[in-house]
Structures are given as structure tokens and as C-alpha cells.
Design a protein around this motif. Structure first.
Motif, short mmCIF file in Angstrom:
data_model
loop_
_atom_site.label_atom_id
_atom_site.label_comp_id
_atom_site.label_asym_id
_atom_site.label_seq_id
_atom_site.Cartn_x
_atom_site.Cartn_y
_atom_site.Cartn_z
N ASP A 139 -57.71 -47.67 -1.68
CA ASP A 139 -56.52 -47.28 -1.13
C ASP A 139 -54.93 -47.24 -1.64
N ALA A 140 -54.81 -47.59 -2.60
CA ALA A 140 -53.59 -47.79 -3.42
C ALA A 140 -53.45 -46.80 -4.37
N ILE A 142 -56.09 -44.62 -4.29
CA ILE A 142 -55.64 -43.52 -3.63
C ILE A 142 -54.31 -42.71 -3.12
N ARG A 143 -53.27 -43.48 -2.45
CA ARG A 143 -51.66 -43.61 -2.11
C ARG A 143 -51.03 -42.84 -3.72
N TYR A 144 -51.62 -42.91 -4.64
CA TYR A 144 -50.31 -42.46 -6.10
C TYR A 144 -50.70 -41.63 -6.73
N PHE A 145 -52.78 -41.40 -6.64
CA PHE A 145 -52.64 -40.44 -7.54
C PHE A 145 -53.14 -39.69 -6.63
N PRO A 146 -53.16 -38.48 -6.30
CA PRO A 146 -52.87 -37.28 -5.68
C PRO A 146 -54.77 -37.03 -6.24
N CYS A 147 -55.27 -36.45 -7.39
CA CYS A 147 -55.91 -36.80 -7.32
C CYS A 147 -57.08 -37.35 -7.18
N LYS A 148 -58.47 -37.01 -6.49
CA LYS A 148 -59.77 -37.76 -6.32
C LYS A 148 -60.30 -38.18 -7.43
N LEU A 149 -60.31 -37.37 -8.90
CA LEU A 149 -61.29 -37.86 -9.93
C LEU A 149 -60.21 -38.84 -10.76
N CYS A 215 -52.04 -43.42 -17.81
CA CYS A 215 -50.49 -43.76 -16.98
C CYS A 215 -50.39 -45.16 -17.29
N HIS A 216 -48.95 -45.03 -18.31
CA HIS A 216 -48.18 -45.60 -18.26
C HIS A 216 -47.57 -46.29 -17.79
N ASN A 217 -47.55 -45.82 -16.46
CA ASN A 217 -46.50 -46.06 -15.11
C ASN A 217 -46.69 -46.18 -13.89
N TYR A 218 -47.92 -47.07 -14.64
CA TYR A 218 -48.29 -47.73 -12.69
C TYR A 218 -49.32 -48.70 -13.42
N LEU A 219 -48.38 -49.73 -12.44
CA LEU A 219 -49.24 -51.91 -12.85
C LEU A 219 -50.26 -52.57 -12.18
N ASP A 220 -51.38 -52.19 -11.98
CA ASP A 220 -52.23 -52.28 -10.99
C ASP A 220 -52.16 -54.21 -11.04
N GLN A 444 -41.82 -50.45 -4.36
CA GLN A 444 -41.93 -51.79 -3.58
C GLN A 444 -43.13 -51.99 -3.54
N ARG A 445 -43.55 -52.32 -5.13
CA ARG A 445 -44.51 -52.85 -5.07
C ARG A 445 -43.43 -54.13 -5.94
N VAL A 446 -42.70 -53.70 -6.98
CA VAL A 446 -41.70 -54.62 -8.41
C VAL A 446 -41.46 -55.42 -6.26
N VAL A 447 -40.48 -54.65 -6.12
CA VAL A 447 -39.60 -55.41 -4.87
C VAL A 447 -40.40 -56.15 -3.72
#
Length: 456
Positions: A139-140, A142-149, A215-220, A444-447
Motif C-alpha cells: 500500500d505504501a 501504491i500511495r507514493y507511485f501513481p503508476c500501477k506498473l 527512483c533514487h528519492n525513495y527508501l523503502d 514523514q517516514r523520516v520524522v
């Protein structure tokens, strides 16, 4: 009567009775594995069939239920390694010595898999890069990436997943830096042709419509977000960087796929980053398949971490104790090279006195040492803490919950204690600082991670 809400160590239950005898309808939660015997401790549920349940195709079935994109050691290993570790443990539960054990893996929902690279490193053994498409996404994501693929690009060393990157046709806030091997199409061409033209670069600005971008701006991962949260907490308190350019001097030991240093470079412009990686094969793969790009703010050194710190110390002596050579932040994110150890991260040499002493000496007065610790055995943590306490007086821990196997340790060079009130004030400053920035989705994830940091 045993509670169904409690997990019991296997050895304790075996001492109380024989688990190989069928008890129709029994449901018992067990911990399988122990320090020095298995790689991991597994949570398991023993289920006995009801009477008159009819014929069975298998008398003893082990169902492995994997989870996707987790930050526990289990998720870093392939099913084959997990099955090998489980086999001697589940034999204690089999209804007879001659009963065959049938392993079944619950579907991970993998829709498509493509292997991009398979090589053998003299230092790390087998190294693999593959792309996965899943039937269902977290779910996280899906919320962050609009593209379904979306694709998950994995970096696998010795059958262990070391890093996972996200690829999407609309990777958010992608840097405009030119990145070699940055998209799936380029990687596929490299694989098919066996070579790539020198100097060929692909950037988001030049990518064609529908082309997937890394993507280099997302740390899962939990621990990467934890490192960033603690890192930001400390540099908010730095009175002034030791760098004449005003940048916070940061060294990361352990490159993996290069996702953490690339995130730092893209999202934290106050940092000057140097990465220390001993294996040139790992560096080459990070460049070709995970978009690692060096520039004036990010440098990679192919050398041993001890040799690197010793060289810095020697340069400092020659410069007559020039404190501008000191580091503000030192991150240790190195996995253990042996999967049979109870300590999955870091390699044991990084939590022993010789390295910790070098690390403390390399830090500025406001400096911070960050260590990613992963172990399945709680008894391993206390010796690690004790070793750190001999060198650093102020230690903080970021631990997500009681069941997690990994945590992030922060050791401050300053001897002055940190209070809960100071931590609370730091959280507030961190949140306020991020509110002033252009929103990129990771703040927000960092906070949230920073609020979990506690004094040891």
C-alpha cells in the motif's frame, strides 16, 4: 493450558512432551532455532489435523509463508537458504523418522522476473541483479507511485537480497543527473548485446514516454529511513561543519547497490558523501544497474575500510592535527560475508574495539557513528552494546518493535549526555525543517522514524 497468544521455544516444549505424537486439533506457536545452531529464529505454528479428516497427500507438510519487501534477515535470504536452515529444525515435529518432509512456499505473487546480470566476485561470490513485477504491491508503494506498473530491481549477493530499488514510468522527483544504465530498456539492451557503448547515458529528461526509471528519492527499507532520521537529527545540532565548504562530511562504509548514498546526494544537499567499498565488482554493478553517479558531492573509494580510516588519520597527523579533516558522520552499512553467522549485519570486525577506536578518532567533536545491526538472536545485542559502551559514552537505538531483527545504533563522540527533552526538541526541529522543504514524499517516514530513537 498453553495460551495461543504466546510463542514458545522449541526446546522448552520438547522438554515437556513429545511433539511427534498427533494431538488432533492442536495449534501451538513455536520459535524454531537458536543461537549457534541455526541462521535464524523462525516463528511457526504447529497444526495437527482433526480426527477423521480423510486421506492426506502428505503426512507432514511445511508451509513457508514469505513476505515481500521486508527489512528482516529472513527477507534477505532466498527460499532455498531458508529451507536448508529449517530442515533440521522441523524434523523434531515430524510424526516419525521415516516420514518425508514436504516443503511448500506460499505464492509471493511474482508475475514476471527478468535476470539482468549474473557474475561471480572474488570477494563476495555470486552476484545477481533481477527485475520483478508483482501481482499485488504494498500500500505504501501504491500511495507514493501513481503508476500501477512498478518493477522491483533486486541486488542479490550469495543468495541474499542486499538491496531493492523501485522502477516506475513516473519515478517521483527524479534527479536530472545523467545516469548510466539507469532504465530497464538500457539494462535489457546491455544484457542482450553483451556490451554498451562507452559514454552512453540516460536521464529522466531524455527518457522516452513510457520508459521505466529507477527512483533514487525513495527508501523503502526501515534501516535506511532510520539512518536518514538519525543523520538529520545530528546535523541539525552541528554548530558548524568541519568542511570549509559548509557541507557535512559523511562517509558510508558499504556500498551495496548505492541506493543510500544516491538518496543522500539527491535529497540532502548539505552533505558531502564518500563511500568506501572494498569490492570493485559491487561498484561496477551499482553504476551499471542502479544508477550510481559520482560527482563533486559523491565519491566512491575502492579500498578496505580500515585502510581508509588509517589513511585519513595519517593525513591528519601530517597536517598537524588539522581538524578540518575530521568526519561529521560515519555510517556502517556492511553485511556479514557469511550467511551462517548469527550476526547478519555488520561484519563482526565493525563492532570490535580496533574499528570503534578508529571510528571515534576520525569523528569531529560533534560527530556521529551510525551502525546497522541485524541479528535473529537477542543475546547477540548485549555484547554489541557493551563493546560500543567501552568507546562511546552516549548511545541511542532505533528499534521498530520487539519482533524486528534489525535496528540502527547511533553513537555520539561527545561525552555529554543526551536527555529525553533534547530528543523531543530535536524531533520538533526535524519536523519543522522538513516542512520548509519542497515535499518529496519521504519526509514523514523520516520524522516517524526519528520518534522511535531512544537512549540506550
Amino acid at each position: 493450558m498453553r495460551s495461543l497468544d504466546i510463542f514458545y521455544p522449541l526446546q522448552d516444549v520438547l522438554a515437556a512432551g513429545n511433539l511427534t505424537e498427533l494431538q488432533p486439533g492442536r495449534r501451538l506457536k513455536l520459535f524454531l532455532g537458536e543461537y549457534g545452531i541455526s541462521i535464524f529464529v523462525f516463528k511457526s505454528i504447529l497444526l495437527d489435523a482433526q480426527r477423521d479428516s480423510g486421506p492426506f497427500s502428505h503426512q507432514f507438510l511445511v508451509l513457508i509463508v514469505p513476505k515481500i519487501l521486508l527489512d528482516t534477515p529472513h527477507s534477505c535470504f532466498t527460499i532455498e537458504v531458508i529451507q536448508h536452515d529449517l530442515t533440521p529444525l522441523v524434523k523434531h515435529l515430524a510424526p516419525g523418522d521415516e516420514v518425508p518432509i514436504q516443503f511448500v512456499v506460499a505464492s509471493e505473487g511474482i508475475k514476471q522476473r527478468e535476470v539482468l546480470c549474473e557474475v561471480v566476485s572474488a570477494l563476495n561470490g555470486s552476484v545477481l541483479v533481477d527485475d520483478l513485477i508483482f501481482e499485488k504491491l504494498d500500500d505504501a508503494l501504491i500511495r507514493y507511485f501513481p503508476c500501477k506498473l512498478l518493477k522491483i530491481r533486486r541486488f542479490v549477493v550469495r543468495s541474499m537480497v542486499r538491496s531493492e530499488a523501485i522502477l516506475s514510468v513516473d519515478a517521483p522527483n527524479e534527479s536530472a543527473s545523467e545516469v548510466e544504465g539507469h532504465n530497464v530498456q538500457a539494462a535489457s539492451k546491455t544484457k542482450k548485446k553483451g556490451k554498451q557503448k562507452k559514454g552512453k547515458h540516460t536521464s529522466r529528461s531524455t527518457a522516452s514516454s513510457g520508459e521505466m526509471q529507477l527512483c533514487h528519492n525513495y527508501l523503502d527499507s526501515f534501516h535506511h529511513n532510520g539512518i536518514i532520521s538519525g543523520l538529520m537529527l545530528i546535523y541539525l545540532h552541528l554548530k558548524g561543519s568541519t568542511s570549509s565548504a559548509g557541507l557535512v562530511k559523511t562517509v558510508v562504509i558499504g556500498l551495496k547497490a548505492g541506493l543510500l548514498p544516491m538518496f543522500m546526494k539527491n535529497c540532502l544537499p548539505c552533505l558531502h558523501i564518500e563511500v568506501v567499498e572494498v569490492d570493485p565488482v559491487i561498484v561496477d554493478i551499482a553504476r551499471k544497474y542502479f544508477g550510481l553517479v559520482e560527482d563533486e558531492r559523491l565519491k566512491v573509494h575502492i579500498t578496505d575500510a580500515f585502510a581508509y580510516l588509517d589513511k585519513r588519520a595519517a593525513e591528519e597527523v601530517l597536517a598537524e592535527e588539522d581538524h578540518s579533516l575530521k568526519l561529521d558522520i560515519l555510517v556502517v552499512d556492511v553485511d556479514s560475508p557469511l550467511p551462517t553467522t548469527s550476526l547478519a549485519s555488520p561484519a563482526i570486525c565493525f563492532i570490535e574495539g580496533p574499528f570503534l577506536t578508529r571510528a571515534k578518532h576520525s569523528l569531529s567533536e560533534d560527530g556521529l557513528l551510525i551502525i546497522h545491526l541485524v541479528t535473529s538472536f537477542s543475546g547477540v545485542r548485549l555484547p554489541v552494546y557493551s563493546s560500543l559502551k567501552k568507546v562511546f559514552s552516549t548511545i541511542l537505538i532505533l528499534h521498530p518493535d520487539e519482533d524486528a531483527n534489525d535496528e540502527v545504533i547511533f553513537a555520539l563522540k561527545k561525552d555529554s549526555p543526551v536527555t529525553e527533552e533534547q530528543l523531543s526538541a530535536a524531533w520538533s526541529k526535524l519536523a519543522a525543517s522538513l516542512e520548509l522543504q519542497e515535499k518529496q514524499g519521504w519526509e514523514q517516514r523520516v520524522v516517524d522514524s526519528s520518534k522511535l530513537i531512544k537512549l540506550l
